[in-house]
Design a protein around this motif. Structure first.
Motif, PDB file in Angstrom:
ATOM      1  N   UNK A   1       9.947  -3.156  -8.009  1.00  0.00           N
ATOM      2  CA  UNK A   1       8.924  -2.658  -7.087  1.00  0.00           C
ATOM      3  C   UNK A   1       9.279  -3.067  -5.664  1.00  0.00           C
ATOM      4  N   UNK A   2       9.068  -2.138  -4.743  1.00  0.00           N
ATOM      5  CA  UNK A   2       9.464  -2.346  -3.350  1.00  0.00           C
ATOM      6  C   UNK A   2       8.325  -1.972  -2.410  1.00  0.00           C
ATOM      7  N   UNK A   3       8.329  -2.618  -1.253  1.00  0.00           N
ATOM      8  CA  UNK A   3       7.364  -2.316  -0.198  1.00  0.00           C
ATOM      9  C   UNK A   3       8.125  -1.701   0.972  1.00  0.00           C
TER      10      UNK A   3
ATOM     11  N   UNK B   1       1.982  -8.066  -7.708  1.00  0.00           N
ATOM     12  CA  UNK B   1       1.990  -8.324  -6.266  1.00  0.00           C
ATOM     13  C   UNK B   1       1.939  -7.018  -5.482  1.00  0.00           C
ATOM     14  N   UNK B   2       2.692  -6.012  -5.959  1.00  0.00           N
ATOM     15  CA  UNK B   2       2.717  -4.721  -5.268  1.00  0.00           C
ATOM     16  C   UNK B   2       1.361  -4.022  -5.340  1.00  0.00           C
TER      17      UNK B   2
ATOM     18  N   UNK C   1       3.794  -2.427   9.473  1.00  0.00           N
ATOM     19  CA  UNK C   1       2.760  -1.713   8.733  1.00  0.00           C
ATOM     20  C   UNK C   1       3.337  -1.223   7.410  1.00  0.00           C
ATOM     21  N   UNK C   2       2.574  -1.385   6.339  1.00  0.00           N
ATOM     22  CA  UNK C   2       3.012  -0.940   5.019  1.00  0.00           C
ATOM     23  C   UNK C   2       2.964   0.587   4.962  1.00  0.00           C
ATOM     24  N   UNK C   3       4.091   1.197   4.586  1.00  0.00           N
ATOM     25  CA  UNK C   3       4.191   2.653   4.526  1.00  0.00           C
ATOM     26  C   UNK C   3       4.402   3.178   3.107  1.00  0.00           C
ATOM     27  N   UNK C   4       4.848   2.303   2.208  1.00  0.00           N
ATOM     28  CA  UNK C   4       5.152   2.746   0.840  1.00  0.00           C
ATOM     29  C   UNK C   4       5.036   1.557  -0.105  1.00  0.00           C
ATOM     30  N   UNK C   5       4.496   1.808  -1.290  1.00  0.00           N
ATOM     31  CA  UNK C   5       4.396   0.781  -2.330  1.00  0.00           C
ATOM     32  C   UNK C   5       4.786   1.417  -3.663  1.00  0.00           C
ATOM     33  N   UNK C   6       5.744   0.821  -4.354  1.00  0.00           N
ATOM     34  CA  UNK C   6       6.101   1.352  -5.672  1.00  0.00           C
ATOM     35  C   UNK C   6       7.569   1.201  -5.991  1.00  0.00           C
TER      36      UNK C   6
END
Length: 208
Positions: free
Chosen positions: A154-156, A118-119, A141-146
């Protein structure tokens, strides 16, 4: 005396009672056990001072390091025939259920891989909507993925459109992204839907 015993915690036989005026001047001792309080010159706002003559030190047993404890080594405990540890081992429960532990391990790995998939489908810079059970939906707004250091999985990392977050992109002293304070948040990938979401103005910054 009995009522005072409940208040101060000392037995009546160990109390010395002194009477003080409203101006905090010593009037005398209440030393007649069979006398009524009204027989003393008690007036409004007088106070009774209780002196504990038992010799017990206040807080003597508050320091648990002074309390004698019964301790048993792991080796001695393992030899007992009536211990909870032996019962769990024989019943293959809890930590001693190897089959369940293996199932839990497989399930955890499956969930981590599901989160990763999903990430991987979410890119930094994408607009999104966040839906978490029991909370109103939010956009950002997405600023970080991992993965992160503060929790496994895993975090957004998100920058919300309004100050609905918890931080500025930094958690426990480590910076993952940059945004205004209270605009940043981390959520699980399952809670994020990417799409062409316009910025929303909730009016939280309007002056009253």
């Amino acid at each position: 005396m009995c009522k005072l015993e409940l208040i101060v915690g000392s037995p009546a036989s160990c109390m010395e009672l002194q009477l003080f005026s409203a101006e905090d001047k010593f009037i005398g001792s209440l030393d007649q056990d069979d006398a009524l309080l009204g027989s003393y010159p008690v007036d409004d706002r007088c106070r009774i001072h209780v002196i504990d003559q038992s010799g017990v030190k206040i807080g003597e047993f508050e320091d648990v390091s002074k309390v004698i404890k019964y301790e048993m080594s792991n080796e001695a405990y393992d030899k007992r025939a009536d211990s909870m540890r032996l019962f769990l081992k024989q019943s293959k429960l809890g930590l001693y259920n190897e089959e369940q532990k293996e199932k839990d391990k497989i399930e955890l790995e499956r969930r981590v891989q599901e989160e990763k998939a999903l990430a991987d489908a979410i890119r930094v810079g994408a607009r999104c909507e966040v839906v978490i059970s029991g909370q109103p939906s939010k956009r950002g707004t997405v600023m970080y993925v991992g993965q992160t250091d503060f929790k496994p999985g895993y975090w957004i990392g998100l920058k919300y459109d309004e100050p609905l977050g918890k931080h500025d992109g930094s958690v426990n002293g480590k910076r993952y992204f940059q945004c205004q304070y209270k605009y940043g948040a981390f959520v699980k990938p399952q809670s994020v839907t990417v799409g062409d979401y316009p910025e929303e103005d909730y009016g939280l910054n309007d002056e009253m």
